[in-house]
Every structure is written in structure tokens, then in C-alpha cells.
Design an enzyme around this catalytic site. Structure first.
Site, PDB file in Angstrom:
ATOM      1  N   GLU A 111      39.819  72.190 -16.381  1.00 26.78           N
ATOM      2  CA  GLU A 111      38.554  72.519 -15.731  1.00 26.78           C
ATOM      3  C   GLU A 111      38.832  73.580 -14.685  1.00 26.78           C
ATOM      4  OE1 GLU A 111      36.507  69.076 -14.263  1.00 26.78           O
ATOM      5  OE2 GLU A 111      35.673  68.618 -16.219  1.00 26.78           O
ATOM      6  N   HIS A 227      26.433  72.884  -8.402  1.00 22.97           N
ATOM      7  CA  HIS A 227      27.078  73.137  -9.687  1.00 22.97           C
ATOM      8  C   HIS A 227      26.510  74.417 -10.264  1.00 22.97           C
ATOM      9  CE1 HIS A 227      28.862  72.634 -13.591  1.00 22.97           C
ATOM     10  NE2 HIS A 227      29.566  71.620 -13.115  1.00 22.97           N
ATOM     11  N   ARG A 273      33.607  76.504  -8.232  1.00 22.44           N
ATOM     12  CA  ARG A 273      32.162  76.298  -8.352  1.00 22.44           C
ATOM     13  C   ARG A 273      31.340  77.145  -7.384  1.00 22.44           C
ATOM     14  NH1 ARG A 273      31.960  69.799  -9.528  1.00 22.44           N
ATOM     15  NH2 ARG A 273      32.661  70.095 -11.655  1.00 22.44           N
ATOM     16  N   HIS A 334      24.725  69.185  -6.504  1.00 19.65           N
ATOM     17  CA  HIS A 334      25.515  68.332  -7.384  1.00 19.65           C
ATOM     18  C   HIS A 334      26.289  67.243  -6.654  1.00 19.65           C
ATOM     19  CE1 HIS A 334      27.683  67.316 -10.979  1.00 19.65           C
ATOM     20  NE2 HIS A 334      28.849  67.690 -10.485  1.00 19.65           N
ATOM     21  N   ARG A 369      34.969  70.392  -3.370  1.00 16.17           N
ATOM     22  CA  ARG A 369      35.665  69.420  -4.220  1.00 16.17           C
ATOM     23  C   ARG A 369      36.227  70.096  -5.466  1.00 16.17           C
ATOM     24  NH1 ARG A 369      33.452  65.717  -8.714  1.00 16.17           N
ATOM     25  NH2 ARG A 369      31.798  67.257  -8.761  1.00 16.17           N
TER      26      ARG A 369
END
Ligand SMILES: Cc1cc2nc3c(=O)[nH]c(=O)nc-3n(C[C@H](O)[C@H](O)[C@H](O)COP(=O)(O)OP(=O)(O)OC[C@H]3O[C@@H](n4cnc5c(N)ncnc54)[C@H](O)[C@@H]3O)c2cc1C
Length: 513
Positions: A111, A227, A273, A334, A369
């Protein structure tokens, strides 16, 4: 019996995992405001991060997490997370979570902002659902009492020590009081503050409001992750298109079909992100469109339908075959990085009050995060709450953190006069316009003023929606005031009037009532 050793508020991964651990230590009651499976956990797609791969190590996981956190991670907490993660994965496997495998080993995917494939997943893109179903089955099998449709509305505290909790029966409207030795808030996030969000209806900041009102410290509220890729179709609630789609080769294109990410970030489509979300907004503005497109049509239909069956099916149900057409996407709120401040044992500064999961801020995420670190944070730190309470260690000590902190101010602002009480819709619009991906002083001040006024004009709550509205307004105030105070851009917090990072702001903003 209305007295328990452990009362746990919430039935997502945090609440249910805590409950399974706590029953070894004493009597347990789980209280949840919807049905047991109403939570954000159920919607988690991408997976859960742990350094279990051949080319991976806790040190590498540490480095990636710290880099994503943009100077504000609590390094000691991150070290705990990455070191303890592999053992917690083994426990989830033992509990029966059916992680996907490849050639007899747990399959790992990549990811954004992870330097190696490190994400375990289940059912392709249905990781959260499998975790939630597995844990709720275990809780039922263990006959742990779960009070559904019951909303915690007030923590009872005497001399800075938790005594119990007041609970609203969401069907009858009656109130009941429960006493406990340890109260664990596992109430999740607050994505419902924003008009566009990926969260479940339950994410209304209840834990933040409950804890703040009894003097718990609330930290890092300005850091809310947006997000970059939520499905953007007219009349369809934003639905997450997992980061893993870009991990598998998905390409972001603007409304004119141009692949723009390499112009904004060296990592291209795998940029963090916050960078991806801002880049998308710039491209939307440039092309005059309310969306960009995530193109996966070059991937084989087999890969799309087996790796992302849930996303494929959801889009197909809404008339979009993503094996043939690009997916229209736009950013959406998000994940709440900030929350109830805890030390590395999940303790708050109120004796007997613990927090775990998205409502807590252990310091692991810093200003941003790293994808798939949140569910791992839940299991690692829930286990530590149990170790702490099981040892009978002193829980009265204040959360000892080495984080550099400044005091947050909830100024009274212009609350003279009256203002009509807000609706959910007006609150969500205000937050989206002013507390969203790109922030500035004027919008933040406007939002902080409106929220302060609304907090004063809201009638006393009587039912679940009115409690939730009150909680969101208070949570929104904490976000607005913290975002106003932080005059720099860092991680998920971007100020158009202070676009650079400032060393002076390498510290945390903490609010107490
Ligand atoms: C669409 C989506 C995809 C995601 N994908 C990933 C991913 O791939 N990997 C990852 O690590 N993370 C992911 N996340 C984030 C992750 O899912 C959440 O951070 C995590 O599941 C939070 O777990 P939790 O138990 O803290 O909260 P939740 O799962 O949200 O549970 C909160 C619980 O508290 C209850 N509750 C709240 N207030 C009250 C109250 N006042 N009284 C009683 N009960 C209350 C709720 O009803 C609910 O049961 C994703 C999130 C979303 C929304």
C-alpha cells in the site's frame, strides 16, 4: 448485576478484541449504540500491517510509520507497535481470522508509503468484515454480554476516578447506570462530521466528547486524514476505493485523461494520502470537474475481481464495470489521527479510564497515519491495556508521555446572541468547507465561531441523534481550534496561508475541559 470489572463501550475491532481479552480477568459488559456489527471496522478493506514478510523487518515498518507521521509520531509507541505486531497477527490467526494465503503462506500486498508488501488481507478487500465477523462470533460463543442499541452518554467520575457510565436505551429512551472498575472507550472515529466521508453512521466522536467532559486530555485533533479515492457517483454515498487498488497498479487520471500524480510526487500514484488528496483537488480545480478517475482497466479482469471482489461488486451494482471503465473518485474524510490521549498502556489521565482504537491517540500515527496501521494499533494497544489492568498496576498515574505539548484553547468566541441550532447537514457542510483537505485562517475562524455558537444553542440531548449532534459539534470545535492554532502545514493538516512545515510546531496541541 450492574457492576462489572470491565465495561467496554463499542463493538468494533477495539471493543470486541478487548472483550475477549478482558473475560480472562473478570466480569465484562460490552455496550454498543447500534447492533454489534455497526462500526467502521466492518468497512475496512485494504488490511492490517505487520512486518512478517521475508524482505521486511520491524525496523523497516518503524521507518515507514515515522516518515508518514511527518515528525509527530511518538517513537516509543511506534516501536511497540512494530515489535508487537507479528505476535498479535498470530493471535488473530488463532482466533480464526481467515487471512488470504498464496502458495501456503499469508499473502501480503503493498500500500502507499509502505516500502515493501506488508498488508495482510482477508476475502480480498473484505478484511474488516472478516475480522468483525470472527470476533463477534467469538464474543457470542464466550457468552460475553453485549448490550446493543445502548448509547453511553455520560461517564461518572469522582475525584478523578471512574465510577461508571450512564447509558441511554435507544429504543425506550430510558437511562440506566452501570458501575465499573475499568471503563474502556472503544467508540471509534468522527468521520460523520464531514459531508463527504467513508465512515459508518456511528462515527460521531462520542468517545471524544464523553472523555473531554470528565477532564481527559484530547490531543492532535487537527490531524484528520482524508482518503484520496472515495467513489464519486451522483446519489451514491462515498464508498472507499482502497489504496491497495493503486498498490496493484491503478493509475489516477484527471478529467481529461492525463495521469497527473508523477507531477506532484516522486512516488507517483503511491504518494502518501495527504499528497494524493491535495493533488486530486488541484486537478479537479484545474479541469473544472468534481472528480478524477482511477484507471484499472489495464489490469487483468481476473486480478480485479479476485483481489477486489467487494469494490468490483459495489461498482457493478451501481452500473460501473471497473474492468472496462475508470472509477470516478474524489477525496473524503476517513480517519481521525487525534483523540483521547493515552500512554503506551492505553491509560488516560483519569483513573480507571482507558481508550483504544480510533478514539484513542497513542501517538503512533503522528500527523498522518500509514495505511493499515490502525487496526494493528488496536490489537497491540488493547493487549497492553489488559496487561496493565491484569497486573493490577496503578491506574491513577497520569499518562506519562515524552511528547512536546502546548495547551489548546477553546476560546469563548462570539457566542453572544442566539443562532439556530444546526442540523447534521449544515454541520457537515460547514466542516467540509472549512475544516477539510485545504484550510485557511478565515474559514477556520468562521467554523470555530459557528461551532461555538451552535454548542451554546443546542438543546439538551434526549435521544441518540441529538447526543450524536452534540458530540460532533464539540469534536468539530476541537478540530477547528487546533487547526487554527497550528500555523504550519504538516501531514494531513494543510494551511494554504502557512504552506510550509515549521520546526517551532514540532509539538502537540492538547485540550482539557
Ligand atoms: C471504509 C474504511 C476502510 C478502512 N480500511 C482500513 C484498512 O484497510 N486497514 C486499517 O488498518 N484501517 C482501516 N480503516 C480504519 C479502521 O477500520 C478503523 O480505524 C478501525 O476499524 C476502528 O476500530 P474501532 O473499534 O476503534 O472503531 P469502530 O470499528 O468504528 O467501532 C466503534 C464502536 O463504538 C460504538 N459506539 C460509538 N459511540 C458509542 C456510544 N456513545 N455508546 C455506545 N457505543 C458507541 C459504535 O457503535 C461501534 O460499535 C478503514 C476505515 C474505513 C471507514
Amino acid at each position: 448485576m450492574n457492576r462489572y470489572d470491565y465495561i467496554i463501550i463499542g463493538s468494533g475491532i477495539a471493543g470486541l478484541y478487548m472483550a475477549l481479552l478482558a473475560r480472562e480477568q473478570g466480569s465484562v459488559l460490552v455496550i454498543t449504540k447500534g447492533s454489534i456489527e455497526d462500526c467502521n471496522t466492518r468497512h475496512a478493506q485494504g488490511g492490517i500491517a505487520a512486518a512478517i514478510g521475508r524482505d521486511d523487518s520491524p525496523d523497516l515498518h518503524f521507518k515507514d510509520t515515522i516518515e508518514a507521521g511527518d515528525g509527530l509520531c511518538d517513537e516509543a509507541a511506534v516501536r511497540i507497535l512494530v515489535d508487537e505486531a507479528p505476535a498479535r497477527i498470530a493471535e488473530l490467526v488463532n482466533l480464526g481470522v481467515p487471512f488470504d494465503t498464496l502458495n501456503g503462506r499469508i499473502a501480503l500486498t503493498l500500500e502507499a508509503a509502505h516500502s515493501v508488501p506488508r498488508i495482510l488481507h482477508a476475502g480480498g478487500d473484505a478484511t474488516g468484515e472478516h475480522i468483525e465477523v470472527t470476533l463477534s462470533r467469538r464474543v457470542r460463543a464466550a457468552r460475553i454480554p453485549v448490550l446493543e442499541d445502548s448509547q453511553a452518554t455520560e461517564i461518572l467520575v469522582e475525584k478523578n476516578t471512574v465510577k461508571g457510565i450512564k447509558v441511554l436505551d435507544c429504543h425506550t429512551g430510558s437511562m440506566e447506570t452501570f458501575e465499573c472498575r475499568n471503563l474502556i472507550l472503544a467508540t471509534g472515529g468522527a468521520g460523520q462530521l464531514f459531508k463527504f466521508n467513508t465512515n459508518s453512521d456511528i462515527a460521531t466522536g462520542d468517545g471524544i466528547a464523553l472523555a473531554f467532559k470528565v477532564g481527559a486530555e484530547i490531543i492532535d485533533m487537527e490531524f484528520f486524514q482524508f482518503h484520496p479515492t472515495a467513489l464519486h457517483l451522483p446519489g451514491v454515498t462515498p464508498f472507499l476505493i482502497s489504496e491497495a487498488v493503486r498498490g496493484e497498479g491503478g493509475i489516477l487520471r484527471n478529467a481529461e485523461g492525463h495521469p497527473f500524480m508523477p507531477e506532484y510526487a516522486p512516488q507517483g500514484d503511491l504518494a502518501p494520502r495527504d499528497v494524493a488528496a491535495r493533488s486530486i483537488l488541484y486537478e479537479m480545480k484545474k479541469t473544472g470537474s468534481d472528480r478524477v478517475f482511477l484507471d484499472v482497466a489495464h489490469l487483468s479482469p481476473y486480478v480485479i475481481t479476485t483481489r477486489f471482489p467487494h469494490i468490483y461488486r459495489f461498482c457493478l451494482d451501481h452500473g460501473l464495470d471497473i474492468t472496462k471503465e475508470p472509477v470516478p473518485v474524489a477525496p473524503a474524510a476517513h480517519y481521525m489521527m487525534g483523540g483521547i490521549k493515552t500512554n503506551s498502556w492505553g491509560e488516560t489521565n483519569v483513573s480507571g479510564l482507558f481508550a483504544t482504537g480510533e478514539t484513542a491517540c497513542t501517538g503512533v500515527h503522528g500527523a498522518n497515519r500509514l495505511a493499515s496501521n490502525s487496526m494493528m494499533e488496536v490489537v497491540v494497544f488493547s493487549k497492553r491495556i489488559m496487561e496493565r489492568t491484569a497486573r493490577g498496576a496503578e491506574t491513577g498515574s497520569s499518562a506519562a508521555s515524552k511528547r512536546q505539548e502546548v495547551k489548546g484553547k477553546l476560546s469563548e468566541r462570539r457566542v453572544a446572541g442566539s443562532s439556530p441550532a444546526p442540523s447534521f447537514t449544515s454541520l457537515q457542510q460547514l466542516a467540509w468547507n472549512n475544516l477539510g483537505v485545504i484550510r485557511g485562517r478565515d474559514g477556520l475562524s468562521r467554523a470555530a465561531d459557528a461551532l461555538a455558537m451552535w454548542q451554546h444553542s443546542l438543546p439538551s440531548p434526549t435521544d441518540r441523534p441529538s447526543h450524536e449532534l452534540n458530540n460532533l459539534v464539540l469534536t468539530g470545535r476541537l478540530i477547528a481550534e487546533a487547526a487554527l492554532q497550528r500555523e504550519e502545514s504538516r501531514g494531513a493538516h494543510f494551511r494554504s496561508d502557512f504552506p510550509e512545515k515549521s520546526t517551532e510546531w514540532q509539538r502537540h496541541i492538547v485540550f482539557t475541559a
